[in-house]
Design a protein around this motif. Structure first.
Motif, mmCIF file in Angstrom:
data_model
loop_
_atom_site.group_PDB
_atom_site.id
_atom_site.type_symbol
_atom_site.label_atom_id
_atom_site.label_comp_id
_atom_site.label_asym_id
_atom_site.label_seq_id
_atom_site.Cartn_x
_atom_site.Cartn_y
_atom_site.Cartn_z
ATOM 1 N N ASP A 172 79.482 66.151 -9.179
ATOM 2 C CA ASP A 172 78.045 65.731 -8.717
ATOM 3 C C ASP A 172 78.480 64.618 -7.429
ATOM 4 O OD1 ASP A 172 75.613 65.459 -8.275
ATOM 5 O OD2 ASP A 172 75.358 63.961 -10.047
ATOM 6 N N PRO A 206 61.581 64.633 -10.291
ATOM 7 C CA PRO A 206 62.797 65.399 -10.976
ATOM 8 C C PRO A 206 63.043 66.711 -10.466
ATOM 9 C CG PRO A 206 61.613 64.085 -12.641
ATOM 10 C CD PRO A 206 60.778 64.137 -11.279
ATOM 11 N N ALA A 238 65.673 67.852 -7.769
ATOM 12 C CA ALA A 238 67.044 67.915 -7.894
ATOM 13 C C ALA A 238 67.291 69.382 -8.238
ATOM 14 C CB ALA A 238 67.551 67.007 -8.889
ATOM 15 N N LEU A 239 66.492 70.216 -9.013
ATOM 16 C CA LEU A 239 66.933 71.487 -9.304
ATOM 17 C C LEU A 239 66.629 72.498 -8.230
ATOM 18 C CD1 LEU A 239 65.625 71.557 -12.939
ATOM 19 C CD2 LEU A 239 68.191 71.359 -12.161
ATOM 20 N N ARG A 279 69.936 73.108 -7.097
ATOM 21 C CA ARG A 279 71.060 73.465 -8.381
ATOM 22 C C ARG A 279 70.310 74.718 -9.259
ATOM 23 N NH1 ARG A 279 71.231 68.749 -11.337
ATOM 24 N NH2 ARG A 279 70.784 67.147 -9.923
ATOM 25 N N CYS A 292 73.138 71.136 -14.720
ATOM 26 C CA CYS A 292 72.445 70.027 -14.981
ATOM 27 C C CYS A 292 73.570 68.928 -15.361
ATOM 28 C CB CYS A 292 71.835 70.256 -16.571
ATOM 29 S SG CYS A 292 70.550 71.516 -16.399
ATOM 30 N N ASP A 333 67.621 66.393 -16.297
ATOM 31 C CA ASP A 333 67.764 67.677 -15.724
ATOM 32 C C ASP A 333 67.650 68.884 -16.592
ATOM 33 O OD1 ASP A 333 68.633 66.564 -13.228
ATOM 34 O OD2 ASP A 333 70.669 66.925 -13.466
ATOM 35 N N ARG A 334 68.046 68.617 -17.924
ATOM 36 C CA ARG A 334 67.688 69.801 -18.650
ATOM 37 C C ARG A 334 66.229 69.962 -19.109
ATOM 38 N NH1 ARG A 334 72.751 68.106 -20.652
ATOM 39 N NH2 ARG A 334 71.939 66.680 -22.277
ATOM 40 N N THR A 378 63.608 68.729 -17.679
ATOM 41 C CA THR A 378 62.999 69.212 -16.251
ATOM 42 C C THR A 378 63.289 70.809 -16.181
ATOM 43 O OG1 THR A 378 63.427 67.076 -15.083
ATOM 44 C CG2 THR A 378 62.651 69.059 -13.708
#
Lengths: 216, 328
Positions: free
Chosen positions: A36, B112, B115-116, B129, B244, B249-250, B252
């Motif tokens: 990360d 959030p 971020a993905l 991601r 993640c 993350d998961r 989201t």
């Protein structure tokens, strides 16, 4: 460290507008994802399980070796969400949206994609097999436009292989990655200004190199 | 870190009109090349990954605004609208020589999903991601690319594969000319009605006399157009995967999937009974490392993540402030 042959078996077409893919860059990107590490510029050196050349300038890993079976194209589109801006969700201060210029400009840019012969890309390297496998396992899409499904890897194969004279960087007098022009074994190399180690997008680090030929 | 991959089998609950281009007045279905086992190539219908990813992004943005409780009382500025629904853009404002990691962290903390999905704001691009595949028609030509669980599912249901051509139909729609309807002509002002009737007479005379120029200038505005569409009941297979780092993350990712699946509509002509997809089966794969991976059949009734909702609700005021000032 041992001589390795790395193969990516792909499920989809791949976009390689910048030419062949560097194995060391793929591994460095995988390290960043695993740990990360925030987007560039990197805050610390990225180490990968591949041996460096004696001078330490780059790693003993080739660029991808593949052949195109067929070319295709697609379009990269963007448009301002006008239909949502027209709902109460949009501020009344949005009175006019310029879609032919400025920040809301729409675009439709063509992108060439490549279907590979036998749906595979190959690399050669001198490195730690297990660690390379671990890193490649999280590299599930490669090339450009990965976020929309291009370059999806079905599986990676990392196998020990028999080295040849000049392994892995030169074969039959040809450079298999950007190399200093005086690298031993090169025969009438093609010369271009290239970045010699990752990050390869860093144009300020370009130097005159013997470069590999081919588009993928 | 873990990589979560979802694969879905969709049924077209309505025909799907997702087009690549039009020739004359005929729109052709979006297709892409695939290589068959014998090495030859064919083009099979798809819904592009771009369209699917955009639909996911849109669904997750609505879910974010909903979770913050501001969906009904927020008025987004142009930059925020771009960021949430189109991924934003590099505006060139700000010092390009300094990358503000704290601003990046603040951004993905209050939204959030960024971020993905990634996005651009100010002087920086936030890499995403989330990798999304094309939703591809389940057909004979694509059989050797189908995930094993999809093949098994089809066998269980006794469903046989047909060629991609069988899944495409060409239909015609016509935009009518209201002036051809005598009842509607009565709604016109006297002058307009006289003009319309003169034009109809002129059109009739031009056709009788074979005067092409006059026929063209007096022709009705009726417009027939044809388009290809994927037939109702066809199956499409689709995958998405995300890297993640945290439970948020998961959550989201699950929220985005849930929001999308609750009303998955793709392609054009949505207002006239096209584009509705219904998930009929799914599988989840979790990859922690080269040796650690799990595969499980997963429910297609995703739930909005409690963690995601709580996280966003807690940052409601910061989200509002961020969206009112973001330069994207």
């Amino acid at each position: 460290m041992e001589p390795l042959h790395v193969t990516a078996r792909l499920l989809t077409a791949i976009a390689l507008p910048g030419g062949p893919l560097a194995l060391d860059a793929l591994l460095a990107a995988a390290v960043c994802r695993r740990d990360d590490i925030p987007p560039p510029p990197p805050v610390r050196p990225i180490e990968i399980p591949v041996e460096r050349e004696p001078g330490g300038r780059f790693h003993l890993a080739t660029f991808s070796l593949g052949a195109a079976a067929r070319y295709d194209h697609r379009w990269v589109n963007r448009r301002f969400p006008i239909e949502i801006a027209q709902t109460p969700l949009g501020s009344l201060r949005i009175r006019r949206v310029h879609i032919s210029g400025g920040p809301a400009k729409s675009y439709r840019i063509p992108l060439e994609t490549i279907h590979l012969e036998a749906r595979r890309l190959d690399w050669y390297a001198v490195g730690e097999r297990r660690e390379i496998e671990e890193l490649l396992a999280i590299s599930r899409y490669i090339g450009k436009r990965r976020a929309v499904g291009l370059g999806r890897v079905e599986r990676w194969e990392v196998e020990p292989c028999e080295p040849w004279p000049g392994f892995p960087l030169v074969r039959d007098g040809r450079a298999l990655r950007p190399l200093p022009p005086d690298w031993p074994g090169l025969v009438e190399p093609v010369m271009e200004y290239r970045t010699i180690s990752y990050p390869y997008w860093d144009a300020t680090a370009r130097v005159l190199c013997a470069v590999p030929e081919g588009v993928c | 870190m873990e990589i979560v991959r979802y694969e879905f089998l969709f049924e077209a609950a309505q025909p799907i009109a997702h087009h690549s281009e039009s020739f004359g007045n005929t729109a052709v279905a979006m297709r892409r090349k695939i290589q068959l086992e014998d090495g030859s190539f064919v083009e099979i219908p798809i819904v592009t990954a771009d369209a699917m990813r955009h639909a996911l992004r849109e669904a997750s943005s609505f879910a974010t605004l909903d979770a913050a409780g501001v969906l009904n009382d927020i008025a987004l500025e142009e930059g925020a609208m771009r960021l949430l629904f189109s991924g934003g853009m590099l505006t060139g404002k700000g010092d390009a020589s300094a990358i503000k990691l704290d601003a990046y962290r603040e951004m993905i903390d209050v939204v959030p999903a960024l971020a993905l999905f990634g996005g651009c704001a100010g002087n920086r691009a936030v890499p995403g991601r989330l990798n999304v595949d094309d939703a591809t028609l389940v057909c004979e030509e694509y059989a050797h690319y189908l995930p094993a669980w999809v093949t098994a599912h089809l066998a269980t249901k006794g469903r046989h594969l047909d060629t991609c051509r069988a899944h495409i139909e060409e239909v015609q729609r016509v935009r009518g000319d209201a002036l051809l309807d005598p009842g509607k002509r009565h709604l016109l002002s006297p002058g307009a009605r006289a003009n319309a009737e003169d034009r109809l007479l002129a059109s009739g005379e031009a056709h009788e006399s074979g005067d092409e120029k006059a026929a063209a200038s007096s022709k009705s505005t009726m417009m027939p157009r044809r388009f290809e569409r994927i037939v109702q009941g066809s199956l499409l297979v689709w995958g998405l995967e995300a890297t993640c780092y945290t439970p948020l993350d998961r959550d989201t990712l699950d929220t985005a999937a849930a929001a999308f699946l609750s009303m998955a509509r793709v392609g054009g002509k949505k207002a006239t009974g096209h584009g509705l997809l219904r998930a009929v089966a799914a599988q989840k794969e979790t990859l922690v490392s080269y040796t650690e991976r799990t595969v499980e059949a997963c429910s297609i009734s995703f739930r909005m993540g409690a963690l995601f909702r709580a996280h966003v609700a807690e940052r409601k005021d910061r989200l509002r402030a961020f969206l009112s000032t973001v330069d994207a």
